[in-house]
Every structure is written in C-alpha cells, then in structure tokens.
Design a protein around this motif. Structure first.
Motif, mmCIF file in Angstrom:
data_model
loop_
_atom_site.group_PDB
_atom_site.id
_atom_site.type_symbol
_atom_site.label_atom_id
_atom_site.label_comp_id
_atom_site.label_asym_id
_atom_site.label_seq_id
_atom_site.Cartn_x
_atom_site.Cartn_y
_atom_site.Cartn_z
ATOM 1 N N ILE A 123 0.835 -1.207 0.000
ATOM 2 C CA ILE A 123 0.000 0.000 0.000
ATOM 3 C C ILE A 123 0.868 1.255 0.000
ATOM 4 C CG2 ILE A 123 -1.708 1.289 1.325
ATOM 5 C CD1 ILE A 123 -2.833 -1.367 2.289
ATOM 6 N N LYS A 124 1.935 1.240 0.777
ATOM 7 C CA LYS A 124 2.813 2.409 0.843
ATOM 8 C C LYS A 124 3.503 2.665 -0.486
ATOM 9 C CE LYS A 124 6.626 4.355 3.538
ATOM 10 N NZ LYS A 124 7.570 4.124 4.661
ATOM 11 N N ARG A 125 3.812 1.589 -1.212
ATOM 12 C CA ARG A 125 4.542 1.755 -2.470
ATOM 13 C C ARG A 125 3.612 2.143 -3.626
ATOM 14 N NH1 ARG A 125 6.903 -2.656 -2.319
ATOM 15 N NH2 ARG A 125 5.744 -3.957 -3.790
ATOM 16 N N HIS A 126 2.416 1.553 -3.686
ATOM 17 C CA HIS A 126 1.533 1.779 -4.829
ATOM 18 C C HIS A 126 0.485 2.865 -4.584
ATOM 19 C CE1 HIS A 126 3.098 -1.628 -7.090
ATOM 20 N NE2 HIS A 126 3.054 -2.353 -5.974
ATOM 21 N N VAL A 127 0.099 3.097 -3.346
ATOM 22 C CA VAL A 127 -0.865 4.159 -3.024
ATOM 23 C C VAL A 127 -0.253 5.007 -1.923
ATOM 24 C CG1 VAL A 127 -3.297 4.665 -2.591
ATOM 25 C CG2 VAL A 127 -2.657 2.423 -3.500
ATOM 26 N N VAL A 156 -6.576 0.131 -2.879
ATOM 27 C CA VAL A 156 -6.187 -0.522 -1.624
ATOM 28 C C VAL A 156 -6.914 -1.858 -1.463
ATOM 29 C CG1 VAL A 156 -6.240 -0.309 0.883
ATOM 30 C CG2 VAL A 156 -5.579 1.648 -0.511
ATOM 31 N N ILE A 157 -8.203 -1.886 -1.817
ATOM 32 C CA ILE A 157 -8.972 -3.124 -1.686
ATOM 33 C C ILE A 157 -8.437 -4.192 -2.635
ATOM 34 C CG2 ILE A 157 -11.253 -4.148 -2.036
ATOM 35 C CD1 ILE A 157 -12.460 -1.532 -1.082
ATOM 36 N N ARG A 158 -8.072 -3.811 -3.842
ATOM 37 C CA ARG A 158 -7.528 -4.780 -4.792
ATOM 38 C C ARG A 158 -6.170 -5.316 -4.329
ATOM 39 N NH1 ARG A 158 -7.059 -2.343 -10.339
ATOM 40 N NH2 ARG A 158 -7.107 -0.337 -9.293
ATOM 41 N N LEU A 159 -5.361 -4.462 -3.712
ATOM 42 C CA LEU A 159 -4.090 -4.939 -3.167
ATOM 43 C C LEU A 159 -4.317 -5.924 -2.032
ATOM 44 C CD1 LEU A 159 -1.975 -1.635 -3.140
ATOM 45 C CD2 LEU A 159 -1.672 -3.612 -4.644
#
Length: 522
Positions: A123-127, A156-159
């Motif tokens: 999450i930190k890397r992609h969002v 975030v939900i997809r991750l």
C-alpha cells in the motif's frame, strides 16, 4: 472453629465491611484452584504471525509446557528458561508453563494472524497518499483510515485481495472489510438539458371526377299540365305524349389519402358542367374536384432537470405522467390496471473518483403517447362461473414513441458532455389511381392522388455534473421570493397582477440595472 469464623463474618457484614473469610475457608477445605483463560496475574497475550516465531523467556526454570491446540501454535524449548513459540495456522489458543513443583509460571493467550507487514509495504509503495491501516481478524483483513478518492480506496482493496491470494469465488474465502473514509466530496449535482426537435412535412394532391349521362326521359310537358290542373288528360293522351322511360350511365373516380387518413384541408377547387333539356332536365353532367395541401410542422421539447444524489446512490427524475394499462379482469368484469410512466425521464448513479473526477452512469428517455401502434380491443361477451353474462368493453391502449439513451462516462466537475446523433427519419408516400387510365400521358394525372409524409426527429442531451456542498437556507431563493399581490385599486384601475419586487422586498431600480442589452443600428 467454623462457627467462630461464621459469626465473625456475619458481624463484619452487619457493620458494612466485606468479608471473604468464609469463601477462602471453603476453597482451602476443597483444596481446588482453577485457572481460567483471561487476564490474571500470570496471564500474557501475544500475537504470532503465521509461520513466524516469538521467543518467550521466563524468570525461573520451567519443567513443563502445555499448548491447548498444537494445530494453531507449537513450542520448542531451547533452555529451561527460554521457549520459542511458532504460529502454525490462523486461530486462537493458549499455553501453560509450569515449574518443577507444578506451579504455574506463565499463562499465554496466543492469537495467530496473517503477517500484514507485506500488505502495508504494498500500500505504501503503490498508493502513497493513502493513510490506511490494515488489521487482521482471524483470516479476514479490516482496512481503516482515510483516502483521498474512491479510486484510491478501490486500489487498496484490490491490493488486499491480491495479498490474500485466495479464490474469490469460493464461499469460505477470506474477506476484506472496507472501513476507509473518503476525504473528497460525495454529493453530486447533475444538470441536464434535453432538447428534442420534431419536423414533419405532409403533401397531398388529388383529383376526383364524377360524370353521368341520362337518356329516354318522359315528355314532361303534358304530365306537367295534368299536375298543374290546366287540363284534364285521358290515359290515352298521357301515353301518346310519353316517350321512353328515364335511363342513364355514370362514371366517377374517387381517390383517398391513406397516410393522413383524410384530406387535411388546403386548396379545394371544384367545377361542374351539365347539359339540360328544356332548361330543367339534366341530360348529362360532369363534376371535377381538386384538393391540394402542403403542411410543415415543427415541435420543440425542452427540459432542464437538476437533481442531486450521494456518491454511489441512484437518483431518478420524471417530468410527464402515467397512463393506465389493463392487466387482468375478474369474474365480475372488474378490470385491474397498472400505470406506466411517460414523459422526460432521467436516471443516474454518480461515483466520486477524486476531488475533480466523477464517474457517471446515466440513462435518459423522452417518450410520448401515440396512436400509431395503439392496441384496439374489441367488445366480447362471455358467461361467468355462476352463469351470469359478462360483457367486456373494447379498450384502446395507446402506444409510446420513445427515444432512450444509456451510457457511462467520466467527467471533471463542472465540465459537460453531449449525447447527440439520436436522429430518426421516416418517409412514406402513396399513390392512389384508377388502373389503366393512370398511364395515359397528361390525362392520367386526372385519375391519380398523391399522399406524402416525412417525419424527422433529433434528440440532444447535455449533461454537466458538479460536486456540491449543502447550503444554508438563507442562501437559497425560490421563484416567489419577494412576490406580493397588487392592491385592488391597482388591479382594477391599472390591470396589475403583482407589485414590482426585488430581493428582500426591495423594489427594483431600473437605473441600477446593468446588462448587455439594448438596440443595434446598422
């Protein structure tokens, strides 16, 4: 001794003090000590990540380690005071550690959960702008925090779903619980402008002819004498003056206008020619009529509905009406009806993706009642279950002409899109003529009629979404703001229906009005 302790306890209780001597004496007499799961003096709680270990060290040597459910967690004793606990599968269990004398050293409440450090790194890397925390509840993931837009929440939900790595079609698959809040505005105002233009052209041209010839009329003069009383004629005299009896032959051509149903008007010319004998008896006649019409019509339909909806929630609008449609009839002849809507309808579902982007699923239609294609039911007579006669009256159910559009678009707040190209054109033409005669050059036109109908319609829809906030009541205005009726004297003497009014009942001053108005002279 027991009576002495009991009396002392009763005395302390009567004086308002708490006494536990009796209960303590009972426990000592039973010689039972029960350790239940929970928060005690020697209870500690630990959270183990799945397939990872935690080192536990105790203050004095341990002789025995008991784990309630080894399928959830297991332990490896490295030394008498150091043990390593490992999470085997997701769930909860507990463990007890005893010394050489059988006394409890530690009571561990163990909860094994997935390791979410990898998910937080994703999450930190992609969002990077999402302020989200992931928590594990058994095999499920709970997402909390704040995101800037719906697209970030969806990412975030997809991750999280990808991190779980399970079959989403399975009924027992772990779930992602979304408890994130979206910081963007979530109310959308939709401005819609619907314009429909209908153009129609009707042309009618027809010629009808009517002719007839009479032959062999009676000698009208002698019969007239007998009727007028100027003389009395015998039967022989009447027969002597009688010629052949009346006979004749006629010819006519009649052509109709099938498309329009009848002649709609326009130019009508007629003429007649008759051949008379003795100034009163028609020997032959010829009648001719000409009908010509060209009609051009334009219909404009305009609607500008405005409607506000919450992000993700549908909203509907209808400006029109409803017409009844029969659906059933009981034995008594009572007809049940349902009402179907028609008019200008709008339905949309907005989804706020970010502060300036809106995903909009919209459907709109323009419909009106039409006699073309209507259902005409005939009257019917039947017999009911009790032998009574039931008469069903004929019903006419109108049809609908519908222009409908449905689409999903993505727009910035305040920007517009247009749905156009909904064009419909219909051309119909009929020629009614007398067979054979119609093909005669020049003269054949006298035995033909033409009925021409051309209809065109075009629908244009302009949509503009806005992100909006609630407003105070004092900031809102209605069409009747400042309105007041005129006095009786002004109504009677000057024909006024209302007084001049402005905001807050302040009269409007024409000298203070400024706008791009006036006259242009060239």
């Amino acid at each position: 001794m027991w009576k002495t302790v009991r009396s002392l306890c009763m005395a302390l209780t009567a004086s308002g003090l708490l006494c536990g001597v009796e209960a303590h004496a009972q426990r000592n007499l039973l010689d039972v000590d029960i350790s239940e799961p929970g928060d005690t003096a020697i209870t500690r709680e630990i959270v183990l990540s799945l397939d990872k270990s935690t080192v536990v060290e105790v203050g004095r040597p341990a002789a025995d380690v008991v784990i309630t459910n080894p399928a959830i967690a297991d332990a490896a004793v490295q030394t008498s005071q150091r043990m390593i606990f490992r999470g085997v599968s997701i769930g909860t269990t507990n463990a007890f550690i005893f010394d050489d004398d059988g006394n409890q050293i530690l009571n561990l409440e163990i909860r094994v959960e997935p390791d979410l450090s990898g998910l937080m790194e994703l999450i930190k890397r992609h969002v990077p702008d999402a302020r989200v925390t992931a928590e594990a509840v058994t095999s499920n993931i709970v997402l909390t925090g704040v995101v800037d837009s719906l697209s970030q929440s969806d990412s975030v939900i997809r991750l999280a779903n990808a991190f779980l790595g399970v079959d989403r079609d399975a009924t027992d698959a772990p779930a992602v619980v979304n408890m994130m809040q979206i910081a963007a505005k979530d109310q959308v105002l939709l401005q819609v402008r619907i314009v429909e233009m209908q153009r129609s052209v009707i042309k009618q041209l027809g010629i009808n002819l009517d002719s007839g010839t009479n032959f062999g009329a009676l000698q009208g003069e002698r019969i007239a004498q007998a009727v007028d009383g100027n003389g009395i004629l015998t039967g022989d005299e009447i027969l002597e003056g009688a010629g052949p009896f009346l006979g004749g032959v006629g010819l006519n051509s009649s052509t109709a206008f099938n498309l329009a149903g009848s002649a709609l008007g326009g130019l009508n010319l007629s003429g007649s020619l008759a051949n008379l004998i003795n100034g009163r008896d028609s020997k032959s006649r010829l009648n001719a009529s000409l009908a010509a019409l060209e009609r051009i019509g334009v219909v404009r339909t305009l609607a500008e509905p405005n409607i506000t909806a919450l992000s993700g929630e549908p909203a509907n609008f209808l400006a029109g009406g409803e017409f009844p449609v029969p659906v059933s009839q009981d034995d008594g002849g009572t007809i049940s009806v349902e009402f179907r809507p028609f008019g200008i309808g709008l339905g949309f579902t907005p989804i706020v993706l970010s502060e300036g982007r809106i995903s909009l699923r919209m459907s709109t239609e323009v419909s009106e009642l039409s006699s073309s294609g209507a259902f005409q039911g005939a009257s019917a007579t039947g017999v009911g279950s009790n032998g009574e006669i039931i008469v069903t009256q004929g019903l006419t159910i109108p049809a609908l002409t519908v222009n409908r559009a449905e689409t999903t678009v993505e727009l910035p707040s305040g920007q517009s899109m247009m749905i156009a190209g909904l064009i419909q054109s219909s051309t119909r033409q009929t020629l009614d003529a007398v067979p054979g005669v119609k093909n005669i050059p020049v003269l054949g036109a006298l035995f033909r009629s033409r009925d021409f109908l051309n209809e065109e319609s075009e629908l244009v829809i302009i949509v503009t979404p806005y992100l909006v906030d609630p407003a105070k009541q004092s900031q809102l205005r209605t069409p009747d703001t400042g309105f007041s009726n005129a006095s009786d004297a002004k109504t009677v003497l000057f024909g006024k229906l209302n007084r001049l009014y402005g905001d807050d009942e302040t009269p409007a001053d024409a000298r203070q009005y400024a706008a791009p108005v006036g006259f242009i002279e060239e």
